[in-house]
Write a protein that holds these residues in place. Structure first.
Motif, short mmCIF file in Angstrom:
data_model
loop_
_atom_site.label_atom_id
_atom_site.label_comp_id
_atom_site.label_asym_id
_atom_site.label_seq_id
_atom_site.Cartn_x
_atom_site.Cartn_y
_atom_site.Cartn_z
N VAL A 94 0.64 -1.39 -0.06
CA VAL A 94 -0.29 0.14 -0.13
C VAL A 94 0.66 1.59 -0.13
N THR A 95 1.47 1.17 0.89
CA THR A 95 2.42 2.95 1.06
C THR A 95 3.48 2.85 -0.04
N LEU A 96 4.01 2.03 0.10
CA LEU A 96 5.50 2.39 -1.54
C LEU A 96 5.23 2.88 -2.46
N PRO A 97 4.35 2.20 -3.64
CA PRO A 97 3.45 2.34 -4.65
C PRO A 97 2.42 4.09 -4.29
N ALA A 98 2.23 4.08 -3.51
CA ALA A 98 2.07 5.02 -3.63
C ALA A 98 2.39 6.53 -3.11
N ILE A 99 3.67 6.33 -2.17
CA ILE A 99 4.76 7.63 -2.45
C ILE A 99 5.94 7.41 -3.33
N MET A 100 5.68 6.79 -4.44
CA MET A 100 6.94 6.16 -5.61
C MET A 100 7.16 7.36 -5.94
N PRO A 101 6.16 7.98 -6.87
CA PRO A 101 6.58 9.30 -7.01
C PRO A 101 7.07 10.34 -6.45
N VAL A 102 7.15 10.54 -5.12
CA VAL A 102 7.44 11.37 -4.44
C VAL A 102 9.26 10.96 -3.93
N LEU A 103 9.39 9.84 -3.94
CA LEU A 103 10.17 9.25 -3.71
C LEU A 103 11.27 9.64 -4.41
N LEU A 104 10.70 9.38 -5.52
CA LEU A 104 11.60 9.59 -7.03
C LEU A 104 11.93 10.95 -6.93
N THR A 105 11.61 12.01 -6.63
CA THR A 105 11.44 12.81 -6.51
C THR A 105 12.01 14.07 -5.86
N MET B 178 18.93 10.58 -16.04
CA MET B 178 18.16 9.89 -16.51
C MET B 178 18.38 8.16 -16.78
N ILE B 179 19.18 7.58 -16.19
CA ILE B 179 19.30 5.84 -15.87
C ILE B 179 18.25 5.98 -15.02
N ALA B 180 18.53 7.28 -13.55
CA ALA B 180 17.32 6.17 -12.98
C ALA B 180 15.53 6.29 -13.26
N LYS C 161 14.62 6.52 -15.96
CA LYS C 161 14.35 4.81 -17.38
C LYS C 161 14.17 3.72 -15.95
N ARG C 162 14.67 3.35 -15.49
CA ARG C 162 15.19 1.95 -14.44
C ARG C 162 13.28 2.08 -14.02
N VAL C 163 13.62 3.34 -13.12
CA VAL C 163 12.54 3.50 -13.28
C VAL C 163 10.75 3.09 -13.66
N ASN C 164 11.05 3.49 -14.93
CA ASN C 164 9.70 3.13 -15.64
C ASN C 164 9.90 2.44 -15.83
N LEU C 165 10.76 1.37 -16.49
CA LEU C 165 10.56 -0.42 -17.06
C LEU C 165 10.22 -0.67 -15.79
N ASN C 166 9.92 0.10 -14.46
CA ASN C 166 9.79 -1.52 -13.42
C ASN C 166 8.56 -0.82 -13.40
N GLY C 167 8.09 0.41 -14.18
CA GLY C 167 5.88 0.24 -13.98
C GLY C 167 5.89 1.42 -12.96
N ASN C 168 6.77 1.42 -11.87
CA ASN C 168 6.73 2.69 -11.21
C ASN C 168 6.34 3.94 -11.12
#
Length: 293
Positions: free
Chosen positions: A211-222, A281-283, A285-292
């Motif tokens: 629940v928590t990790l998918p919700a915060i993933m965009p903020v975590l990446l930022t 850019m690599i980071a 891309k990897r996040v996008n490939l993982n669907g997060n």
């Protein structure tokens, strides 16, 4: 016809409102960047009255064959990874703890962000005072109270202890940024999701992962991206704390103002920008490939 006229009028108004901001961006961001790249191909004297000498890629060659540059790069990467990872982890942990009602929560939140809003010079002075070998509270507790060492260490005169302290300083000072960001997104998560996961027998770790990790993933990446950029170019905190940790910001400063080699300093900043841009850019891309992402 009337609709097209209105759209054209709205477009002109929009451009009129945007032009001052665009002008400022070009003046304060684009022009210095282009000028910096240009200077990197010259032997640029400090005296503006003297003419610069075109040296081509010589500055880049000198930097990329300088052992001290790669030492500083390694120290900077390690510093950035540890500080970003530590401040993000601490900020997330504190945000999870504060994401529930308790007494004096608002007061506690205000106290937490103090280290982030206080000027650097004040915080650095406090840290240097705490670790002073003659009257610092750390040496008093470690030596006189707990008897962990016989002689008070010179914390900021040793390269290893200095590095550890500048990393701890960065984690302590910058974790409130991650805390505020994570707390804001955590308060938008629907509690029914946690209740459903609990009914299904999910543990605390399972609820965090599902629940928590998918919700915060965009903020975590930022948070990780922005903090990596800021700490990779760090200068002020480390420079004020010690002269034993030669990160790239200090290496660049010394090249420009101690050795008065502006062309080489400009080439360093261009190389740093390319390294950071590629890494981000690599980071992403990897996040996008993982669907997060």
């Amino acid at each position: 016809m009337q609709i097209k006229t209105r759209e054209r009028s709205d477009s002109k108004l929009a451009w009129t409102l945007l032009l001052p901001s665009i002008f400022l961006l070009l003046l304060l961001v684009a022009y210095p960047m282009v000028s910096n790249v240009q200077i990197s191909f010259f032997d640029q004297p400090v005296n503006a009255r003297l003419s610069a000498t075109l040296v081509g890629l010589e500055n880049y060659k000198d930097i990329l064959t300088d052992v001290e540059f790669f030492k500083s790069l390694g120290i900077t990467i390690l510093y950035t990874v540890l500080a970003v990872g530590g401040s993000t982890a601490v900020g997330l942990a504190v945000a999870l703890f504060f994401n529930r009602p308790f007494k004096f929560r608002k007061t506690a939140r205000s106290l937490i962000i103090l280290s982030y809003v206080t000027p650097s010079i004040s915080l650095v002075f406090a840290w240097k005072y705490m670790f002073n070998n003659g009257y610092g509270i750390v040496n008093f507790l470690g030596g006189d109270v707990l008897h962990l060492f016989d002689k008070a260490p010179l914390w900021f005169d040793n390269p290893v202890s200095s590095f550890i302290l500048v990393v701890l300083f960065a984690i302590w000072r910058y974790f409130p940024y991650a805390f505020i960001s994570f707390l804001a997104i955590l308060q938008t998560v629907d509690n029914t999701l946690y209740e459903a996961a609990e009914i299904d027998g999910a543990s605390l770790w399972d609820k965090f992962k599902i629940v928590t990790l998918p919700a915060i993933m965009p903020v975590l990446l930022t948070v990780v991206t922005l903090r990596s950029i800021w700490l990779f170019y760090m200068f002020t905190d480390v420079y004020l704390l010690t002269n034993k940790v030669n990160i790239l910001g200090i290496y660049l400063y010394q090249t420009a103002f101690a050795f008065n080699d502006l062309g080489k300093a400009s080439s360093i900043s261009v190389i740093l920008f390319m390294i950071l841009f590629i890494a981000i850019m690599i980071a992403r891309k990897r996040v996008n490939l993982n669907g997060n992402g």
